[in-house]
Scaffold this active site. Structure first.
Site, PDB file in Angstrom:
ATOM      1  N   TYR A 142       0.852  -1.196   0.000  1.00  0.00           N
ATOM      2  CA  TYR A 142       0.000   0.000   0.000  1.00  0.00           C
ATOM      3  C   TYR A 142       0.883   1.240   0.000  1.00  0.00           C
ATOM      4  CZ  TYR A 142      -3.550   3.258   1.959  1.00  0.00           C
ATOM      5  OH  TYR A 142      -4.397   4.317   2.206  1.00  0.00           O
ATOM      6  N   LYS A 170      -1.829  -1.520  -3.690  1.00  0.00           N
ATOM      7  CA  LYS A 170      -2.811  -0.442  -3.600  1.00  0.00           C
ATOM      8  C   LYS A 170      -2.046   0.852  -3.825  1.00  0.00           C
ATOM      9  CE  LYS A 170      -6.010   1.941  -0.484  1.00  0.00           C
ATOM     10  NZ  LYS A 170      -6.575   2.037   0.894  1.00  0.00           N
TER      11      LYS A 170
END
Length: 300
Positions: A142, A170
């Protein structure tokens, strides 16, 4: 764990309901949390992310992280994949949180780039490599430099894409161009998911596989339909849904996440908007903006 390995579509970054008390140590509302899980199963969310940024991971202690993830997995009961937020700015702590999520039955872990201590790119490689080697669970990295103060570059992601447990990224750097470069470098070795609702469609146009969505807390069916259409190549339908939801996507960040979305969830009667300091309730101006966006989206 469910048998789902590949993650696609709208993965809701679910809020963590809390019982409003003193604003310092408000208790997690496990009953409301399980009701939210049921709502997302019924409304077609493609996965649930528990205890991410939107789930207020920064103000939950270790035991609370574990308990929220456990309760989410129990409520999901194999009907929807659960991704546990297990990132930390200490590699050892991230390993322990990730192992705990795996033992609780999570289908994957979401690991944020270490925040505040600002590691080098080599430090990021060693950090994520150590976690991948220590815990045999699918892991989604992420990148959100606006919050962490550290930007994981595409060439670093490319190095990490060969790790056997790293399955996705992400990307919340803010531009479609960044996602496009990661996809070009990594190909099918790693899936890329939008970290911002406002550019989810743009990322799917260039090969992204979906979005980890804040807006899906209140429009789960619409976000599922948007992603399903885009991934099927039906851009006309996806664009129509996206145009209708864009004001809502923007309103969800009129104040720092998760302040607006928790208020929106409360407006829909699904859970209270209580949260722990230093996060505070949505201002009146913010409420007016979010309410209007919800009305425009047909929610009110």
């Amino acid at each position: 764990m469910t048998e789902v390995v590949m993650f696609r579509g709208s993965m809701v970054a679910m809020v963590t309901p809390m019982k409003a008390q003193d604003g310092i140590r408000d208790a997690v509302d496990e009953k409301a949390l399980k009701q939210l899980v049921e709502y997302h199963v019924e409304q077609g969310s493609d996965a649930i992310v528990a205890v991410g940024t939107t789930g207020e991971s920064a103000t939950l202690d270790y035991e609370e992280h574990r308990d929220v993830i456990r309760a989410t997995v129990e409520a999901a009961a194999g009907r929807i994949p659960v991704i546990g937020g297990t990132g930390a700015n200490s590699t050892w702590e991230a390993i322990e949180l990730t192992r705990s999520a795996m033992e609780a039955g999570c289908d994957a872990a979401l690991l944020v780039v270490p925040y505040y201590n600002k590691p080098t790119q080599e430090g990021l490689v060693q950090h994520f490599s150590a976690i991948a080697e220590a815990v045999p669970i699918p892991q989604i990295l992420y990148n959100v430099p606006g919050r962490t103060g550290c930007d994981m570059l595409p060439e670093t992601v490319e190095r990490l894409a060969d790790l056997p447990n790293v399955v996705g990224l992400k990307e919340a750097q803010g531009t479609v161009e960044r996602a496009e470069e990661v996809i070009r470098r990594c190909g099918d070795r790693l899936d890329v998911f939008a970290g911002d609702d406002f550019n989810a469609l743009g990322m799917m146009r260039v090969g992204g596989k979906g979005v980890i969505s804040v807006s899906a807390n209140v429009v789960p069916r619409q976000m599922h339909d948007l992603c399903a259409a885009a991934l099927a190549g039906d851009m006309q339908t996806a664009e129509a849904i996206n145009e209708r939801l864009t004001p809502l996507h923007q309103a969800m960040f009129c104040e720092p996440n998760p302040v607006p979305v928790k208020w929106a969830v409360e407006e829909l009667g699904m859970a209270g908007s209580g949260m722990r300091l230093p996060m505070t309730r949505l201002t009146e101006a913010g409420q007016a903006r979010v309410r209007q966006a919800m009305q425009d989206a047909g929610l009110l």
